[in-house]
Design a protein around this motif. Structure first.
Motif, PDB file in Angstrom:
ATOM      1  N   GLU A  30       0.829  -1.152  -0.098  1.00 45.96           N
ATOM      2  CA  GLU A  30       0.018   0.066  -0.198  1.00 45.96           C
ATOM      3  C   GLU A  30       1.004   1.098  -0.039  1.00 45.96           C
ATOM      4  OE1 GLU A  30      -3.009   0.069   3.213  1.00 45.96           O
ATOM      5  OE2 GLU A  30      -2.937  -2.025   3.268  1.00 45.96           O
ATOM      6  N   LEU A  31       0.301   2.170  -0.580  1.00 47.61           N
ATOM      7  CA  LEU A  31       0.950   3.587  -0.656  1.00 47.61           C
ATOM      8  C   LEU A  31       0.020   4.790  -0.427  1.00 47.61           C
ATOM      9  CD1 LEU A  31       3.616   5.222  -1.000  1.00 47.61           C
ATOM     10  CD2 LEU A  31       3.029   5.392  -3.602  1.00 47.61           C
ATOM     11  N   HIS A  32       0.263   5.566   0.519  1.00 43.69           N
ATOM     12  CA  HIS A  32      -0.648   6.624   0.965  1.00 43.69           C
ATOM     13  C   HIS A  32       0.082   7.983   1.110  1.00 43.69           C
ATOM     14  CE1 HIS A  32      -3.793   3.371   1.973  1.00 43.69           C
ATOM     15  NE2 HIS A  32      -2.787   2.815   2.541  1.00 43.69           N
ATOM     16  N   SER A  33      -0.791   8.960   0.610  1.00 46.68           N
ATOM     17  CA  SER A  33      -0.312  10.279   0.835  1.00 46.68           C
ATOM     18  C   SER A  33      -0.821  10.532   2.572  1.00 46.68           C
ATOM     19  CB  SER A  33      -0.891  11.336  -0.073  1.00 46.68           C
ATOM     20  OG  SER A  33      -0.668  12.488   0.148  1.00 46.68           O
ATOM     21  N   THR A  34      -0.029  11.232   3.378  1.00 50.61           N
ATOM     22  CA  THR A  34      -0.305  11.584   4.563  1.00 50.61           C
ATOM     23  C   THR A  34       0.117  12.975   4.764  1.00 50.61           C
ATOM     24  OG1 THR A  34       1.948  10.944   5.316  1.00 50.61           O
ATOM     25  CG2 THR A  34       0.298   9.446   5.220  1.00 50.61           C
ATOM     26  N   SER A  35      -0.665  13.798   5.928  1.00 48.06           N
ATOM     27  CA  SER A  35      -0.376  14.845   6.288  1.00 48.06           C
ATOM     28  C   SER A  35       0.339  14.886   7.504  1.00 48.06           C
ATOM     29  CB  SER A  35      -1.523  15.684   6.811  1.00 48.06           C
ATOM     30  OG  SER A  35      -2.418  14.802   8.054  1.00 48.06           O
ATOM     31  N   GLY A  36       1.244  15.951   7.765  1.00 44.45           N
ATOM     32  CA  GLY A  36       2.249  15.992   9.042  1.00 44.45           C
ATOM     33  C   GLY A  36       3.401  16.357   8.579  1.00 44.45           C
ATOM     34  N   ASP A  37       4.264  15.815   9.263  1.00 48.82           N
ATOM     35  CA  ASP A  37       5.840  15.711   8.994  1.00 48.82           C
ATOM     36  C   ASP A  37       6.132  14.882   7.927  1.00 48.82           C
ATOM     37  OD1 ASP A  37       6.208  17.324  11.155  1.00 48.82           O
ATOM     38  OD2 ASP A  37       6.543  16.001  12.659  1.00 48.82           O
ATOM     39  N   TRP A  38       5.480  13.837   7.514  1.00 53.14           N
ATOM     40  CA  TRP A  38       5.868  12.947   6.346  1.00 53.14           C
ATOM     41  C   TRP A  38       5.028  12.864   5.264  1.00 53.14           C
ATOM     42  CZ3 TRP A  38      10.661  10.786   7.294  1.00 53.14           C
ATOM     43  CH2 TRP A  38      10.925  10.771   8.654  1.00 53.14           C
TER      44      TRP A  38
END
Length: 78
Positions: A30-38
Motif C-alpha cells: 500500500e502507498l498513501h499520501s499523509t499529512s504532517g511531518d511525512w
C-alpha cells in the motif's frame, strides 16, 4: 514475509514523482499520501530471507526526490 511501514519525506515539489516511481516498482502493498511531518506512508512486504535494511536501501532509497525515511518494523502480536 515481514511487514514494514516506511514514512517518506520528499523534497519540496517531488511527492508525486516519488509516489509514481514507487508505483512503477509494483512490489509494495500500500502507498498513501499523509499529512504532517511525512509525505507518504508505504506498507512493504520484505520477502522471507531478505535482509530488511538492504532490501529497503535497494528498493526505496535510490528514488530521486526522497529527503528522509523512517522505517517501522512490525512483529507478530500473538
Amino acid at each position: 514475509m515481514n511487514t514494514v511501514f516506511i514514512q517518506i519525506r520528499c523534497k519540496p515539489g517531488s511527492t508525486y514523482q516519488v509516489a509514481d516511481e514507487i508505483a512503477l516498482r509494483e512490489n509494495y502493498a500500500e502507498l498513501h499520501s499523509t499529512s504532517g511531518d511525512w509525505d507518504l506512508l508505504l506498507k512493504l512486504y520484505i520477502p522471507e530471507g531478505e535482509d530488511t535494511g538492504r532490501f529497503i536501501n535497494d528498493y526505496i532509497l535510490d528514488i530521486e526526490g526522497i529527503e528522509r525515511t523512517h522505517t517501522i518494523l512490525t512483529f507478530k502480536a500473538f
